[in-house]
Design a protein around this motif. Structure first.
Motif, short mmCIF file in Angstrom:
data_model
loop_
_atom_site.label_atom_id
_atom_site.label_comp_id
_atom_site.label_asym_id
_atom_site.label_seq_id
_atom_site.Cartn_x
_atom_site.Cartn_y
_atom_site.Cartn_z
N LEU A 30 0.82 -1.21 0.00
CA LEU A 30 0.00 0.00 0.00
C LEU A 30 0.85 1.25 0.00
CD1 LEU A 30 -2.76 1.48 0.36
CD2 LEU A 30 -2.46 1.16 2.83
N ARG A 31 1.86 1.29 0.85
CA ARG A 31 2.59 2.54 1.07
C ARG A 31 3.76 2.74 0.12
NH1 ARG A 31 6.81 2.43 5.48
NH2 ARG A 31 5.94 4.44 6.06
N ARG A 32 4.25 1.67 -0.50
CA ARG A 32 5.34 1.71 -1.47
C ARG A 32 6.69 2.01 -0.83
NH1 ARG A 32 1.76 4.82 -5.34
NH2 ARG A 32 1.33 3.48 -7.14
N LEU A 33 6.88 3.21 -0.30
CA LEU A 33 8.19 3.60 0.23
C LEU A 33 8.04 4.23 1.62
CD1 LEU A 33 9.90 5.26 -2.88
CD2 LEU A 33 10.36 3.00 -1.93
N PRO A 34 9.12 4.23 2.41
CA PRO A 34 9.07 4.85 3.75
C PRO A 34 8.80 6.35 3.71
CG PRO A 34 10.95 3.35 3.58
CD PRO A 34 10.38 3.49 2.20
N THR A 35 8.95 6.99 2.56
CA THR A 35 8.67 8.43 2.45
C THR A 35 7.17 8.71 2.50
OG1 THR A 35 8.92 8.14 0.06
CG2 THR A 35 10.77 9.13 1.25
N HIS A 292 3.07 -8.16 -6.51
CA HIS A 292 4.20 -9.06 -6.27
C HIS A 292 5.49 -8.50 -6.86
CE1 HIS A 292 1.16 -11.88 -4.95
NE2 HIS A 292 2.11 -12.71 -4.57
N LEU A 293 5.41 -7.91 -8.03
CA LEU A 293 6.60 -7.31 -8.63
C LEU A 293 7.08 -6.11 -7.82
CD1 LEU A 293 5.66 -7.47 -12.43
CD2 LEU A 293 7.23 -8.97 -11.17
N LEU A 294 6.15 -5.32 -7.32
CA LEU A 294 6.51 -4.18 -6.46
C LEU A 294 7.22 -4.67 -5.21
CD1 LEU A 294 6.38 -1.21 -5.52
CD2 LEU A 294 4.07 -1.69 -4.67
N LEU A 295 6.68 -5.69 -4.56
CA LEU A 295 7.30 -6.21 -3.34
C LEU A 295 8.66 -6.83 -3.63
CD1 LEU A 295 4.21 -7.81 -1.56
CD2 LEU A 295 5.50 -5.79 -0.82
N ARG A 297 10.78 -5.84 -5.85
CA ARG A 297 11.73 -4.73 -5.98
C ARG A 297 12.09 -4.16 -4.61
NH1 ARG A 297 10.69 0.89 -9.38
NH2 ARG A 297 12.61 1.95 -8.79
N LEU A 298 11.08 -3.93 -3.78
CA LEU A 298 11.34 -3.38 -2.45
C LEU A 298 12.15 -4.34 -1.60
CD1 LEU A 298 7.82 -1.85 -1.69
CD2 LEU A 298 9.87 -0.67 -2.52
N ASP A 299 11.90 -5.64 -1.76
CA ASP A 299 12.64 -6.66 -1.01
C ASP A 299 14.10 -6.67 -1.42
OD1 ASP A 299 12.76 -8.66 0.93
OD2 ASP A 299 12.47 -10.26 -0.54
N ALA A 300 14.35 -6.51 -2.72
CA ALA A 300 15.73 -6.50 -3.21
C ALA A 300 16.48 -5.26 -2.74
CB ALA A 300 15.73 -6.56 -4.74
N GLN A 301 15.76 -4.16 -2.54
CA GLN A 301 16.41 -2.90 -2.15
C GLN A 301 16.62 -2.80 -0.65
OE1 GLN A 301 13.68 -0.09 -3.89
NE2 GLN A 301 14.80 -0.01 -5.83
N ASN A 302 15.55 -3.04 0.12
CA ASN A 302 15.64 -2.82 1.57
C ASN A 302 15.10 -3.96 2.41
OD1 ASN A 302 16.59 -0.01 1.35
ND2 ASN A 302 14.55 0.38 0.50
N GLY A 303 14.54 -4.96 1.76
CA GLY A 303 13.91 -6.03 2.52
C GLY A 303 12.49 -5.64 2.90
#
Length: 318
Positions: A30-35, A292-295, A297-303
């Protein structure tokens, strides 16, 4: 006088969910990024959000003590508590049955491992059509990071705030706030003139009732997308994202998306992918591939992490 008549009540409601369910993965999608400054996920896995209610602001605090149960703390006028619970169910997709996607994904060699790691994610939805439109428009043709930064600056300028346990919660500004804002705000937050004008057109349509969820819900996805595209500045990609993230339409998938192409390459590595065949195989729940593709990418970057009540079922990159 209106505030004096409010009967603010704190209450905790139990919400059963179809397991497996991961609060952490769903909120991350839902939130995509910590920003993101409206959808907050604390280090101990608590989801915090301030929402607009009919009788004032509503603060919700969601935790997951069990794989099939959520606890929803609500601080709001007692008359708005049912609305708050309904918004949580909507935003976290707790009632969605993903059997079609899970079965299809298990038969796709490059997708099956990702679907297994992210099992428990549900398709999140923005709480309002307006919020979905704003995000889809701002995210047009810019990077995830750049778009998130623009939305953050916009919210810092326009949102109402509230402090809860030292945490600043922000209520997403309504359509009227865009209509009342000066045009120089667009430059301050980094929005192009064309996007700002599109936001104003959508705000006007929603404020006047020319566009609302009921109008879209009574149409199939193709017709709803056509209706959205009648607003200048909303093209096929933007309409699709609004339907997916705003109305929970899983039968759509945002094609011609550069980030989707990069994420596919990340997940599949060197495996050739026939995207059309994949979407056909996923059928009426193809939109779950987007999340799933979004997650991935986020998993590869920051977990990414699941809820604290579950065993980790994703990679240990974090």
């Amino acid at each position: 006088m209106k505030d004096q008549l409010r009967a603010v009540v704190h209450a905790t409601h139990s919400l059963d969910v179809r397991g497996p369910f991961s609060l952490g993965l769903t909120v991350t999608a839902l939130r995509r990024l910590p920003t993101n400054v409206v959808d907050l996920l604390t280090p101990d896995g608590v989801y915090l959000r301030m929402l607009a209610g009919a009788h004032g602001s509503m603060v919700v605090r969601v935790t997951q003590p069990h794989r099939q149960r959520l606890l929803v703390g609500v601080e709001a006028d007692i008359r708005d508590h049912p609305t708050a619970r309904a918004r949580v169910r909507r935003m976290l997709g707790v009632e969605r049955d993903l059997t079609v996607f899970n079965r299809a994904a298990a038969r796709i060699p490059w997708l099956a491992p990702l679907a297994k790691r992210m099992r428990g994610v549900r398709p999140p939805r923005y709480p309002t059509l307006w919020e979905a439109c704003v995000n889809a428009i701002v995210f047009q043709q810019v990077s995830l990071v750049a778009a998130s930064a623009i939305v953050r600056r916009l919210l810092l300028q326009l949102s109402n705030t509230r402090e809860i346990d030292g945490i600043t919660l922000r209520e997403f500004p309504n359509a009227e706030s865009i209509l009342e804002a000066d045009d120089h705000l667009a430059r301050e937050v980094g929005l192009s003139n064309s996007k700002w004008t599109t936001l104003q057109r959508v705000a006007e349509a929603i404020a006047t009732g020319a566009l609302n969820e009921e109008i879209l819900e009574e149409r199939n996805s193709r017709d709803a997308a056509t209706l959205l595209q009648r607003i200048r500045g909303i093209g096929p990609w933007t309409a699709t994202v609004i339907l997916l993230r705003g109305l929970g339409r899983l039968d759509v998938f945002p094609m011609n998306d550069s980030s989707v192409a990069r994420n596919l390459a990340l997940v599949a590595h060197r495996t050739p992918i026939d995207v059309d065949a994949t979407l056909e195989a996923l059928g009426e729940q193809r939109g779950m591939l987007y999340y799933h593709l979004l997650l991935a990418r986020l998993d590869a970057q920051n977990g990414v992490r699941s809820s604290s009540s579950e065993h980790p079922h994703h990679s240990s990159s974090h």
